[in-house]
Design a protein around this motif. Sequence first.
Motif, mmCIF file in Angstrom:
data_model
loop_
_atom_site.group_PDB
_atom_site.id
_atom_site.type_symbol
_atom_site.label_atom_id
_atom_site.label_comp_id
_atom_site.label_asym_id
_atom_site.label_seq_id
_atom_site.Cartn_x
_atom_site.Cartn_y
_atom_site.Cartn_z
ATOM 1 N N LYS A 15 0.834 -1.213 0.000
ATOM 2 C CA LYS A 15 0.000 0.000 0.000
ATOM 3 C C LYS A 15 0.864 1.257 0.000
ATOM 4 O O LYS A 15 0.518 2.246 -0.639
ATOM 5 N N THR A 40 -6.639 -4.926 -3.022
ATOM 6 C CA THR A 40 -7.058 -4.179 -1.829
ATOM 7 C C THR A 40 -6.942 -5.049 -0.579
ATOM 8 O O THR A 40 -6.592 -4.550 0.490
ATOM 9 N N ARG A 41 -7.185 -6.344 -0.712
ATOM 10 C CA ARG A 41 -7.018 -7.257 0.437
ATOM 11 C C ARG A 41 -5.547 -7.416 0.809
ATOM 12 O O ARG A 41 -5.212 -7.489 1.984
ATOM 13 N N CYS A 43 -3.278 -5.111 0.377
ATOM 14 C CA CYS A 43 -2.905 -3.830 1.002
ATOM 15 C C CYS A 43 -3.423 -3.725 2.432
ATOM 16 O O CYS A 43 -2.753 -3.152 3.296
ATOM 17 N N ALA A 44 -4.588 -4.285 2.683
ATOM 18 C CA ALA A 44 -5.184 -4.226 4.023
ATOM 19 C C ALA A 44 -4.606 -5.289 4.955
ATOM 20 O O ALA A 44 -4.869 -5.268 6.158
ATOM 21 N N VAL A 46 -5.380 -8.410 4.822
ATOM 22 C CA VAL A 46 -6.418 -9.423 5.034
ATOM 23 C C VAL A 46 -6.060 -10.727 4.330
ATOM 24 O O VAL A 46 -6.450 -11.797 4.756
#
Length: 86
Positions: A15, A40-41, A43-44, A46
């Motif tokens: 990220k 996005t997962r 980066c998070a 998750v």
Amino acid sequence: TVATAAIIIRGMKLKDYLREKDITPREFAGLIGVDYSTVTRYCAGVRRPEWAILERITIATGGAVTPTDFLSRPRRPAPAAASAAA
């Protein structure tokens, strides 16, 4: 130099890389051949990429983001929780 070696060893989170290079998760997803939601997962924190995807990420970022950058650090219990457990 020693400072350069430290940067290479440390690497950076995906990220942070995307933000620094002004690349959207959607654009990066296209570069590495995965869905936008997958990036996005990543980066998070998750989800962790599989080895083949990790290789694509390393190549796409020019080595700025490496497999070790996806390893999580062990969490220390809060001081109150540690003393309550004792």
